[in-house]
Design a protein around this motif. Structure first.
Motif, PDB file in Angstrom:
ATOM      1  N   ARG A  14     -26.675 -46.571 -32.930  1.00 30.02           N
ATOM      2  CA  ARG A  14     -26.748 -45.113 -32.994  1.00 30.02           C
ATOM      3  C   ARG A  14     -28.181 -44.625 -32.828  1.00 30.02           C
ATOM      4  O   ARG A  14     -28.438 -43.636 -32.154  1.00 30.02           O
ATOM      5  CB  ARG A  14     -26.164 -44.606 -34.308  1.00 30.02           C
ATOM      6  CG  ARG A  14     -24.654 -44.756 -34.375  1.00 30.02           C
ATOM      7  CD  ARG A  14     -24.111 -44.263 -35.696  1.00 30.02           C
ATOM      8  NE  ARG A  14     -24.476 -42.887 -35.951  1.00 30.02           N
ATOM      9  CZ  ARG A  14     -23.733 -41.834 -35.633  1.00 30.02           C
ATOM     10  NH1 ARG A  14     -22.580 -42.019 -35.033  1.00 30.02           N
ATOM     11  NH2 ARG A  14     -24.133 -40.604 -35.915  1.00 30.02           N
ATOM     12  N   ARG A  15     -29.125 -45.326 -33.432  1.00 29.92           N
ATOM     13  CA  ARG A  15     -30.530 -44.936 -33.308  1.00 29.92           C
ATOM     14  C   ARG A  15     -30.983 -45.056 -31.853  1.00 29.92           C
ATOM     15  O   ARG A  15     -31.679 -44.191 -31.326  1.00 29.92           O
ATOM     16  CB  ARG A  15     -31.393 -45.824 -34.220  1.00 29.92           C
ATOM     17  CG  ARG A  15     -32.841 -45.474 -34.185  1.00 29.92           C
ATOM     18  CD  ARG A  15     -33.026 -44.086 -34.744  1.00 29.92           C
ATOM     19  NE  ARG A  15     -34.287 -43.557 -34.261  1.00 29.92           N
ATOM     20  CZ  ARG A  15     -34.744 -42.366 -34.553  1.00 29.92           C
ATOM     21  NH1 ARG A  15     -34.062 -41.582 -35.344  1.00 29.92           N
ATOM     22  NH2 ARG A  15     -35.875 -41.954 -34.080  1.00 29.92           N
ATOM     23  N   ARG A  16     -30.577 -46.148 -31.203  1.00 31.97           N
ATOM     24  CA  ARG A  16     -30.935 -46.338 -29.795  1.00 31.97           C
ATOM     25  C   ARG A  16     -30.323 -45.229 -28.934  1.00 31.97           C
ATOM     26  O   ARG A  16     -30.989 -44.677 -28.051  1.00 31.97           O
ATOM     27  CB  ARG A  16     -30.469 -47.709 -29.304  1.00 31.97           C
ATOM     28  CG  ARG A  16     -30.969 -48.016 -27.883  1.00 31.97           C
ATOM     29  CD  ARG A  16     -30.407 -49.292 -27.324  1.00 31.97           C
ATOM     30  NE  ARG A  16     -28.995 -49.074 -27.069  1.00 31.97           N
ATOM     31  CZ  ARG A  16     -28.039 -49.958 -27.333  1.00 31.97           C
ATOM     32  NH1 ARG A  16     -28.320 -51.113 -27.841  1.00 31.97           N
ATOM     33  NH2 ARG A  16     -26.782 -49.684 -27.076  1.00 31.97           N
ATOM     34  N   GLU A  17     -29.060 -44.892 -29.203  1.00 31.60           N
ATOM     35  CA  GLU A  17     -28.407 -43.808 -28.463  1.00 31.60           C
ATOM     36  C   GLU A  17     -29.157 -42.492 -28.665  1.00 31.60           C
ATOM     37  O   GLU A  17     -29.355 -41.732 -27.715  1.00 31.60           O
ATOM     38  CB  GLU A  17     -26.957 -43.655 -28.929  1.00 31.60           C
ATOM     39  CG  GLU A  17     -26.056 -44.809 -28.528  1.00 31.60           C
ATOM     40  CD  GLU A  17     -24.723 -44.773 -29.253  1.00 31.60           C
ATOM     41  OE1 GLU A  17     -24.491 -43.859 -30.079  1.00 31.60           O
ATOM     42  OE2 GLU A  17     -23.909 -45.672 -29.014  1.00 31.60           O
ATOM     43  N   HIS A  18     -29.554 -42.239 -29.891  1.00 32.55           N
ATOM     44  CA  HIS A  18     -30.280 -41.007 -30.213  1.00 32.55           C
ATOM     45  C   HIS A  18     -31.617 -40.968 -29.475  1.00 32.55           C
ATOM     46  O   HIS A  18     -31.994 -39.939 -28.905  1.00 32.55           O
ATOM     47  CB  HIS A  18     -30.490 -40.916 -31.726  1.00 32.55           C
ATOM     48  CG  HIS A  18     -31.085 -39.635 -32.164  1.00 32.55           C
ATOM     49  ND1 HIS A  18     -32.435 -39.473 -32.340  1.00 32.55           N
ATOM     50  CD2 HIS A  18     -30.514 -38.443 -32.450  1.00 32.55           C
ATOM     51  CE1 HIS A  18     -32.677 -38.242 -32.718  1.00 32.55           C
ATOM     52  NE2 HIS A  18     -31.528 -37.600 -32.794  1.00 32.55           N
ATOM     53  N   ASP A  19     -32.331 -42.081 -29.489  1.00 28.44           N
ATOM     54  CA  ASP A  19     -33.618 -42.146 -28.796  1.00 28.44           C
ATOM     55  C   ASP A  19     -33.446 -41.929 -27.290  1.00 28.44           C
ATOM     56  O   ASP A  19     -34.219 -41.199 -26.664  1.00 28.44           O
ATOM     57  CB  ASP A  19     -34.304 -43.492 -29.041  1.00 28.44           C
ATOM     58  CG  ASP A  19     -34.782 -43.665 -30.468  1.00 28.44           C
ATOM     59  OD1 ASP A  19     -34.827 -42.665 -31.210  1.00 28.44           O
ATOM     60  OD2 ASP A  19     -35.096 -44.810 -30.845  1.00 28.44           O
ATOM     61  N   ARG A  20     -32.442 -42.559 -26.728  1.00 28.85           N
ATOM     62  CA  ARG A  20     -32.205 -42.411 -25.280  1.00 28.85           C
ATOM     63  C   ARG A  20     -31.820 -40.980 -24.942  1.00 28.85           C
ATOM     64  O   ARG A  20     -32.216 -40.456 -23.905  1.00 28.85           O
ATOM     65  CB  ARG A  20     -31.129 -43.396 -24.825  1.00 28.85           C
ATOM     66  CG  ARG A  20     -31.639 -44.843 -24.895  1.00 28.85           C
ATOM     67  CD  ARG A  20     -30.670 -45.831 -24.344  1.00 28.85           C
ATOM     68  NE  ARG A  20     -30.583 -45.654 -22.906  1.00 28.85           N
ATOM     69  CZ  ARG A  20     -29.506 -45.957 -22.192  1.00 28.85           C
ATOM     70  NH1 ARG A  20     -28.445 -46.443 -22.772  1.00 28.85           N
ATOM     71  NH2 ARG A  20     -29.506 -45.776 -20.893  1.00 28.85           N
ATOM     72  N   LEU A  21     -31.039 -40.342 -25.814  1.00 25.74           N
ATOM     73  CA  LEU A  21     -30.673 -38.949 -25.579  1.00 25.74           C
ATOM     74  C   LEU A  21     -31.914 -38.063 -25.589  1.00 25.74           C
ATOM     75  O   LEU A  21     -32.061 -37.175 -24.744  1.00 25.74           O
ATOM     76  CB  LEU A  21     -29.672 -38.476 -26.620  1.00 25.74           C
ATOM     77  CG  LEU A  21     -29.173 -37.042 -26.470  1.00 25.74           C
ATOM     78  CD1 LEU A  21     -28.530 -36.830 -25.099  1.00 25.74           C
ATOM     79  CD2 LEU A  21     -28.204 -36.707 -27.579  1.00 25.74           C
ATOM     80  N   GLY A  22     -32.823 -38.320 -26.523  1.00 28.44           N
ATOM     81  CA  GLY A  22     -34.070 -37.566 -26.574  1.00 28.44           C
ATOM     82  C   GLY A  22     -34.885 -37.741 -25.304  1.00 28.44           C
ATOM     83  O   GLY A  22     -35.466 -36.781 -24.779  1.00 28.44           O
ATOM     84  N   GLU A  23     -34.916 -38.969 -24.794  1.00 23.81           N
ATOM     85  CA  GLU A  23     -35.630 -39.227 -23.544  1.00 23.81           C
ATOM     86  C   GLU A  23     -34.983 -38.469 -22.386  1.00 23.81           C
ATOM     87  O   GLU A  23     -35.677 -37.902 -21.535  1.00 23.81           O
ATOM     88  CB  GLU A  23     -35.637 -40.722 -23.242  1.00 23.81           C
ATOM     89  CG  GLU A  23     -36.480 -41.539 -24.209  1.00 23.81           C
ATOM     90  CD  GLU A  23     -36.273 -43.033 -24.047  1.00 23.81           C
ATOM     91  OE1 GLU A  23     -35.549 -43.458 -23.115  1.00 23.81           O
ATOM     92  OE2 GLU A  23     -36.828 -43.786 -24.867  1.00 23.81           O
ATOM     93  N   LEU A  24     -33.657 -38.449 -22.369  1.00 26.61           N
ATOM     94  CA  LEU A  24     -32.934 -37.737 -21.309  1.00 26.61           C
ATOM     95  C   LEU A  24     -33.201 -36.233 -21.378  1.00 26.61           C
ATOM     96  O   LEU A  24     -33.432 -35.593 -20.347  1.00 26.61           O
ATOM     97  CB  LEU A  24     -31.434 -38.012 -21.410  1.00 26.61           C
ATOM     98  CG  LEU A  24     -30.547 -37.280 -20.395  1.00 26.61           C
ATOM     99  CD1 LEU A  24     -30.934 -37.648 -18.965  1.00 26.61           C
ATOM    100  CD2 LEU A  24     -29.092 -37.580 -20.666  1.00 26.61           C
TER     101      LEU A  24
END
Length: 68
Positions: A14-24
């Motif tokens: 979930r943390r990785r998904e959140h970080d990737r969403l922020g990058e997007l």
């Protein structure tokens, strides 16, 4: 022990998904400005769908574990 490992793994995912969403989001705003309300609504709908999928998956795992 396996449950704790699963919980930690899930939290890391979930943390990785959140970080990737922020990058997007940052990339999207850089390229074309902030997202529109329509884009935000579509993203939220997709997020809710993913959450439902994970909830159903976790329920299936629990049901299978309880049946054993």
């Amino acid at each position: 022990m396996a449950t704790k490992k699963y919980t930690v793994t899930r939290a890391m995912e979930r943390r990785r998904e959140h970080d990737r969403l922020g990058e997007l989001v940052a990339w999207t705003q850089e390229k074309g400005g902030p997202p529109t309300e329509e884009e935000l609504a579509a993203a939220e709908a997709e997020r809710r769908e993913i959450e439902r999928w994970f909830d159903a998956r976790e329920a299936d795992v629990k049901a299978h574990r309880d049946a054993s």
